[in-house]
Write an enzyme that holds these catalytic residues in place. Structure first.
Site, PDB file in Angstrom:
ATOM      1  CB  CYS A  76      36.576  33.460  34.039  1.00  0.00           C
ATOM      2  SG  CYS A  76      38.171  34.220  33.672  1.00  0.00           S
ATOM      3  CG  HIS A 136      39.889  29.502  36.730  1.00  0.00           C
ATOM      4  ND1 HIS A 136      38.654  29.373  36.129  1.00  0.00           N
ATOM      5  CD2 HIS A 136      40.260  30.801  36.533  1.00  0.00           C
ATOM      6  CE1 HIS A 136      38.320  30.545  35.592  1.00  0.00           C
ATOM      7  NE2 HIS A 136      39.263  31.428  35.836  1.00  0.00           N
ATOM      8  CD  GLU A 137      42.559  32.777  39.039  1.00  0.00           C
ATOM      9  OE1 GLU A 137      43.037  33.547  38.186  1.00  0.00           O
ATOM     10  OE2 GLU A 137      41.350  32.743  39.303  1.00  0.00           O
ATOM     11  CG  HIS A 139      43.577  33.274  33.488  1.00  0.00           C
ATOM     12  ND1 HIS A 139      42.786  33.753  32.479  1.00  0.00           N
ATOM     13  CD2 HIS A 139      42.745  33.054  34.533  1.00  0.00           C
ATOM     14  CE1 HIS A 139      41.523  33.818  32.896  1.00  0.00           C
ATOM     15  NE2 HIS A 139      41.471  33.395  34.144  1.00  0.00           N
TER      16      HIS A 139
HETATM   17 NI    NI Z   1      39.643  33.454  35.230  1.00  0.00          NI
END
Ligand code: NI
Length: 179
Positions: free
Chosen positions: A101, A143-144, A147
């Site tokens: 990341c 994953h995105e 956030h």
């Molecule tokens: Ni990330």
């Protein structure tokens, strides 16, 4: 070019739940997406979420439409802007895979993710997006979008023996970029 500073783990702004975008196709949204594109390219990332540049909105981008040298065995993922996303797993199956990341530079960890998902949301013009994804594509989306819920991948690691410095874990890796 407007390359923005990428916030790093420890910054409380990465731990917020981002707000929904309520107006599409605005100069502000266009400017945000340009900043995100410039910042992601500059950092050689494969994905970026607005909170990583300090903007607390549910906006992510991922994919380049080209094969990624770090994941040569994976089919290229189309360049995508995804706003106000919703993710649904298509089965209970999860799999572990390595992630990095841009907000956690220099490290990699093995993270469990849903194998197969449906994701939906909107593009920058407010047009609906709905897709199914597996494997690397599904991992990148999860994953995105994490956030946007204030979750960084180390918070999902179960086996901390599988977490460490990229240069130690993968000494041959020439491209040390993160996503
Ligand atoms: Ni990330």
């Amino acid at each position: 070019m407007a390359v923005k500073e990428i916030l790093k783990m420890g910054d409380p702004r990465l731990l917020r739940v981002a707000l929904e975008v309520d107006t599409f196709d605005t100069p502000q949204l266009t400017a945000l997406l340009k900043d995100m594109t410039d910042t992601m390219k500059h950092a050689q990332g494969v994905g970026l979420a607005a909170p990583q540049i300090g903007v607390n909105l549910q906006v992510v981008m991922f994919g380049t439409g080209e094969p990624n040298p770090r994941y040569p065995e994976e089919a290229p993922v189309a360049k995508t802007v995804l706003i106000n996303p919703i993710i649904k797993p298509l089965s209970e199956d999860t799999e572990e895979g390595w992630e990095g990341c841009l907000s956690v530079p220099g490290l990699r960890g093995k993270v469990p993710r849903w194998k197969s998902i449906q994701y939906s949301g909107f593009d920058e013009r407010g047009l609906p997006i709905q897709r199914e994804a597996n494997g690397f594509h599904a991992r990148m989306v999860q994953h995105e979008c994490d956030h946007l819920w204030g979750i960084l991948y180390p918070m999902r690691i179960k086996d901390f023996t599988q977490f460490g410095y990229t240069e130690v874990l993968f000494p041959g890796l020439s491209d040390a970029s993160d996503d």
